[in-house]
Design a protein around this motif. Structure first.
Motif, PDB file in Angstrom:
ATOM      1  N   ALA A  64      35.867  42.511  48.013  1.00  7.81           N
ATOM      2  CA  ALA A  64      36.991  42.723  46.763  1.00  7.81           C
ATOM      3  C   ALA A  64      36.473  41.849  45.107  1.00  7.81           C
ATOM      4  CB  ALA A  64      38.555  42.894  46.881  1.00  7.81           C
ATOM      5  N   ILE A  65      36.606  40.888  45.373  1.00  4.78           N
ATOM      6  CA  ILE A  65      35.999  39.835  44.403  1.00  4.78           C
ATOM      7  C   ILE A  65      35.618  40.316  44.175  1.00  4.78           C
ATOM      8  CG2 ILE A  65      35.447  37.753  43.307  1.00  4.78           C
ATOM      9  CD1 ILE A  65      37.149  36.506  45.269  1.00  4.78           C
ATOM     10  N   LEU A  66      33.615  40.798  44.420  1.00  5.90           N
ATOM     11  CA  LEU A  66      32.481  41.369  44.479  1.00  5.90           C
ATOM     12  C   LEU A  66      32.246  43.054  43.809  1.00  5.90           C
ATOM     13  CD1 LEU A  66      30.389  39.764  47.323  1.00  5.90           C
ATOM     14  CD2 LEU A  66      30.098  39.059  44.921  1.00  5.90           C
ATOM     15  N   VAL A  67      33.521  43.528  44.646  1.00  2.24           N
ATOM     16  CA  VAL A  67      33.565  44.534  43.631  1.00  2.24           C
ATOM     17  C   VAL A  67      34.158  44.319  42.655  1.00  2.24           C
ATOM     18  CG1 VAL A  67      34.542  46.302  44.206  1.00  2.24           C
ATOM     19  CG2 VAL A  67      33.425  45.912  45.585  1.00  2.24           C
ATOM     20  N   LEU A  68      35.309  44.077  42.297  1.00  9.38           N
ATOM     21  CA  LEU A  68      35.698  44.053  41.116  1.00  9.38           C
ATOM     22  C   LEU A  68      34.695  43.283  40.020  1.00  9.38           C
ATOM     23  CD1 LEU A  68      38.917  44.247  39.664  1.00  9.38           C
ATOM     24  CD2 LEU A  68      39.278  41.808  40.360  1.00  9.38           C
ATOM     25  N   THR A  69      34.285  42.130  40.607  1.00 11.08           N
ATOM     26  CA  THR A  69      33.560  42.239  39.204  1.00 11.08           C
ATOM     27  C   THR A  69      32.187  42.724  39.111  1.00 11.08           C
ATOM     28  OG1 THR A  69      33.102  39.740  40.433  1.00 11.08           O
ATOM     29  CG2 THR A  69      31.511  40.099  38.943  1.00 11.08           C
ATOM     30  N   ALA A  70      31.694  43.672  39.824  1.00 16.18           N
ATOM     31  CA  ALA A  70      30.784  44.965  39.137  1.00 16.18           C
ATOM     32  C   ALA A  70      31.655  45.963  38.927  1.00 16.18           C
ATOM     33  CB  ALA A  70      30.007  45.471  40.680  1.00 16.18           C
ATOM     34  N   VAL A  71      32.691  46.099  38.784  1.00 21.07           N
ATOM     35  CA  VAL A  71      33.868  46.604  38.402  1.00 21.07           C
ATOM     36  C   VAL A  71      33.925  46.718  36.645  1.00 21.07           C
ATOM     37  CG1 VAL A  71      35.793  48.922  37.722  1.00 21.07           C
ATOM     38  CG2 VAL A  71      34.732  48.255  40.321  1.00 21.07           C
ATOM     39  N   ILE A  72      34.240  45.130  36.877  1.00 26.23           N
ATOM     40  CA  ILE A  72      34.183  44.963  34.776  1.00 26.23           C
ATOM     41  C   ILE A  72      33.123  44.784  34.997  1.00 26.23           C
ATOM     42  CG2 ILE A  72      35.190  42.375  34.523  1.00 26.23           C
ATOM     43  CD1 ILE A  72      37.476  42.078  36.226  1.00 26.23           C
TER      44      ILE A  72
END
Length: 160
Positions: A64-72
């Protein structure tokens, strides 16, 4: 849960007021300060609901942290943080610009920082590409926050 939500709302107020004071705006009235803090609260709500959405959709914390970083990072690309977004930009950048909440938040903050400066309107429209105005951007950020919240709600209903 209630304590963390209170902290999520108090943090943008404190940071907004401190940064407003440190940036030393020409228009340092209480109305402009409240507008600045309100924009910070709207951006915080969008970030909170996006984080909840990614957290409910992705099962593992590290993923989730990796996906959120990519989204941001992608939203920052659409917000004009990494590239200049104008009418000459390619279609991919324009599409990311339309769906990026950071674009609307950036425009609102810049317009608040340069409040009542007539010379800045052509600069926003031509050089930067920000031409929606504060009311449209506020409605857009509210819609993003509501949309992210509803998606999170439907994901939780589907999993239950």
């Amino acid at each position: 849960m209630g304590t963390s939500l209170t902290l999520y709302l108090i943090y943008p107020i404190v940071v907004g007021l401190c940064s407003f004071w440190f940036l030393d705006f020409k228009d340092n009235t209480i109305g402009n300060a409240m507008r600045y803090v309100g924009i910070d609260i709207l951006l915080a709500l969008v970030g909170i609901t996006l984080g909840f959405l990614i957290g409910t959709y992705v099962k593992k914390d590290t993923s989730a942290i990796l996906v959120l970083t990519a989204v941001i990072i992608t939203m920052g690309l659409g917000g004009g943080v990494f590239v200049k977004v104008t009418s000459d930009s390619n279609l991919f950048i324009k599409c990311i610009t339309w769906i990026s909440p950071m674009r609307y938040g950036n425009e609102m903050l810049l317009r608040t920082m340069l409040f009542e400066k007539e010379i800045m309107s052509p600069l926003f429209d031509y050089l930067i590409g920000y031409s929606y105005g504060i009311p449209i951007c506020a409605i857009s950020l509210s819609a993003f926050s509501f949309g992210f919240f509803m998606l999170t709600y439907f994901i939780l209903l589907h999993r239950a």
